[in-house]
Write a protein that holds these residues in place. Structure first.
Motif, PDB file in Angstrom:
ATOM      1  N   HIS A 227       0.498  -0.994  -0.157  1.00 37.10           N
ATOM      2  CA  HIS A 227       0.136   0.240  -0.071  1.00 37.10           C
ATOM      3  C   HIS A 227       0.930   0.968  -0.041  1.00 37.10           C
ATOM      4  CE1 HIS A 227       0.861   0.890   4.187  1.00 37.10           C
ATOM      5  NE2 HIS A 227       0.877  -0.393   4.340  1.00 37.10           N
TER       6      HIS A 227
ATOM      7  N   ASP B  24      -0.677   6.938   3.894  1.00 40.70           N
ATOM      8  CA  ASP B  24      -1.934   7.151   4.719  1.00 40.70           C
ATOM      9  C   ASP B  24      -2.787   5.881   4.040  1.00 40.70           C
ATOM     10  OD1 ASP B  24      -1.083   9.395   5.930  1.00 40.70           O
ATOM     11  OD2 ASP B  24      -1.227  10.658   4.171  1.00 40.70           O
ATOM     12  N   ASP B  25      -2.987   4.890   3.703  1.00 41.75           N
ATOM     13  CA  ASP B  25      -3.287   3.359   3.830  1.00 41.75           C
ATOM     14  C   ASP B  25      -3.241   2.368   4.489  1.00 41.75           C
ATOM     15  OD1 ASP B  25      -5.211   3.925   1.291  1.00 41.75           O
ATOM     16  OD2 ASP B  25      -3.664   3.955   0.206  1.00 41.75           O
ATOM     17  N   THR B  26      -3.934   0.845   4.634  1.00 45.38           N
ATOM     18  CA  THR B  26      -3.293  -0.119   5.201  1.00 45.38           C
ATOM     19  C   THR B  26      -3.836  -1.199   4.817  1.00 45.38           C
ATOM     20  OG1 THR B  26      -6.151  -0.398   5.304  1.00 45.38           O
ATOM     21  CG2 THR B  26      -5.080   1.267   7.199  1.00 45.38           C
ATOM     22  N   PRO B  27      -3.656  -1.996   4.351  1.00 44.62           N
ATOM     23  CA  PRO B  27      -3.561  -3.801   3.870  1.00 44.62           C
ATOM     24  C   PRO B  27      -4.973  -3.161   3.698  1.00 44.62           C
ATOM     25  CG  PRO B  27      -2.313  -3.955   5.375  1.00 44.62           C
ATOM     26  CD  PRO B  27      -2.172  -2.775   5.483  1.00 44.62           C
TER      27      PRO B  27
ATOM     28  N   ARG C   4       1.630  -4.531   5.521  1.00 37.63           N
ATOM     29  CA  ARG C   4       0.911  -3.295   6.572  1.00 37.63           C
ATOM     30  C   ARG C   4       2.381  -2.650   6.889  1.00 37.63           C
ATOM     31  NH1 ARG C   4      -3.087  -1.759   9.297  1.00 37.63           N
ATOM     32  NH2 ARG C   4      -4.084  -3.499   9.278  1.00 37.63           N
TER      33      ARG C   4
ATOM     34  N   HIS D 155       4.508   0.285   8.248  1.00 36.47           N
ATOM     35  CA  HIS D 155       4.508   1.489   9.657  1.00 36.47           C
ATOM     36  C   HIS D 155       6.165   1.909   9.621  1.00 36.47           C
ATOM     37  CE1 HIS D 155       3.138   2.520  13.257  1.00 36.47           C
ATOM     38  NE2 HIS D 155       4.839   1.768  14.073  1.00 36.47           N
TER      39      HIS D 155
ATOM     40  N   ASN E 115       2.401   5.128   8.355  1.00 40.66           N
ATOM     41  CA  ASN E 115       2.319   4.841   6.840  1.00 40.66           C
ATOM     42  C   ASN E 115       1.383   5.848   6.400  1.00 40.66           C
ATOM     43  OD1 ASN E 115      -0.629   5.290   8.451  1.00 40.66           O
ATOM     44  ND2 ASN E 115      -1.235   3.976   7.760  1.00 40.66           N
ATOM     45  N   ASN E 116       2.396   6.815   7.329  1.00 37.89           N
ATOM     46  CA  ASN E 116       2.251   8.672   6.691  1.00 37.89           C
ATOM     47  C   ASN E 116       3.683   9.276   6.362  1.00 37.89           C
ATOM     48  OD1 ASN E 116       3.920   8.774   9.337  1.00 37.89           O
ATOM     49  ND2 ASN E 116       1.904   9.502  10.578  1.00 37.89           N
TER      50      ASN E 116
END
Length: 240
Positions: free
Chosen positions: A48, A51-54, A78, A80, A82-83
């Motif tokens: 991803h 600002d997204d997730t799986p 995922r 980390h 994610n920003n």
């Protein structure tokens, strides 16, 4: 057997022949005969973006399952944080760890990667700079800002600074003429993208390219045409 057939009337002979054929056909499908195995699906890693997730890949993963991929061959990593608070290089190490874990769990020599937005840059850094390219059979970049996006000027997070047009990070990433070796690469993007600005920043030289008139950046992952095209290219037989 010939005598048995000759001594019977025509209708009885025909019935006996059909019965014998049924027995022979049944024997061909008897236990011990091996069924045709299903086609083997290469494991797919989904990466991803900012600002997204799986969960962004929910619709796409579901489509792969419907197309016959085993669940254990599909993994959305995922990342980390994610920003964008850490450089893309750090995300690339997480992509590498996820890819190696997927290979180990499935016993696959190579994986396919579907990466969205910043995830495409993290994947490229892993492939090009961390030795990941030989581990990737096919790479599908969905709306990756390969030449930067002016939208990144709105934030000062390290990863966003790296995604600004003509950043030192992107110049280094794009310096090679043939960075992907024998990996088959596809770039899917939308001319209407207002997050990757200009939208054609998603283009990559020397790869298979497709455009989709999807009205928003994030909708690329749920657009049926994009999902179908992604499943299609990863289901293709290996090139000879």
């Amino acid at each position: 057997m010939c005598t048995l057939l000759r001594d019977r009337p025509p209708r009885a002979r025909r019935a006996l022949v059909l019965a014998l054929l049924a027995i022979v056909t049944g024997c061909a499908a008897a236990p011990g005969a091996k069924p045709t195995p299903p086609p083997e699906h290469v494991p797919v890693l989904f990466v991803h973006g900012t600002d997204d997730t799986p969960g962004a890949f929910f619709a796409m993963v579901d489509a792969f399952e419907q197309a016959g991929w085993p669940k254990e061959h599909l993994y959305a990593v995922r990342l980390h944080p994610n920003n964008g608070q850490l450089p893309i290089e750090v995300m690339a190490y997480q992509v590498r760890r996820a890819a190696e874990g997927l290979r180990k769990r499935t016993g696959a020599e190579r994986v396919d990667v579907v990466a969205f937005s910043q995830g495409a840059l993290s994947t490229r850094y892993w492939m090009q700079e961390l030795g990941g390219q030989p581990r990737v059979r096919r790479f599908v970049s969905v709306s990756g800002p390969h030449h930067g996006t002016r939208a990144a000027n709105l934030r000062a997070d390290p990863a966003l600074v790296q995604m600004r047009p003509d950043s030192a990070f992107l110049r280094e990433l794009n310096r090679r003429e043939n960075p992907f070796g024998d990996t088959e690469v596809f770039s899917f993007w939308s001319p209407l993208d207002s997050t990757v600005v200009p939208a054609d920043s998603s283009r990559l030289s020397g790869v298979t390219e497709r455009t989709f008139f999807v009205p928003a950046h994030q909708l690329m992952l749920s657009a049926p045409a994009v999902i179908s095209a992604t499943v299609e290219v990863l289901a293709q037989a290996p090139r000879q």
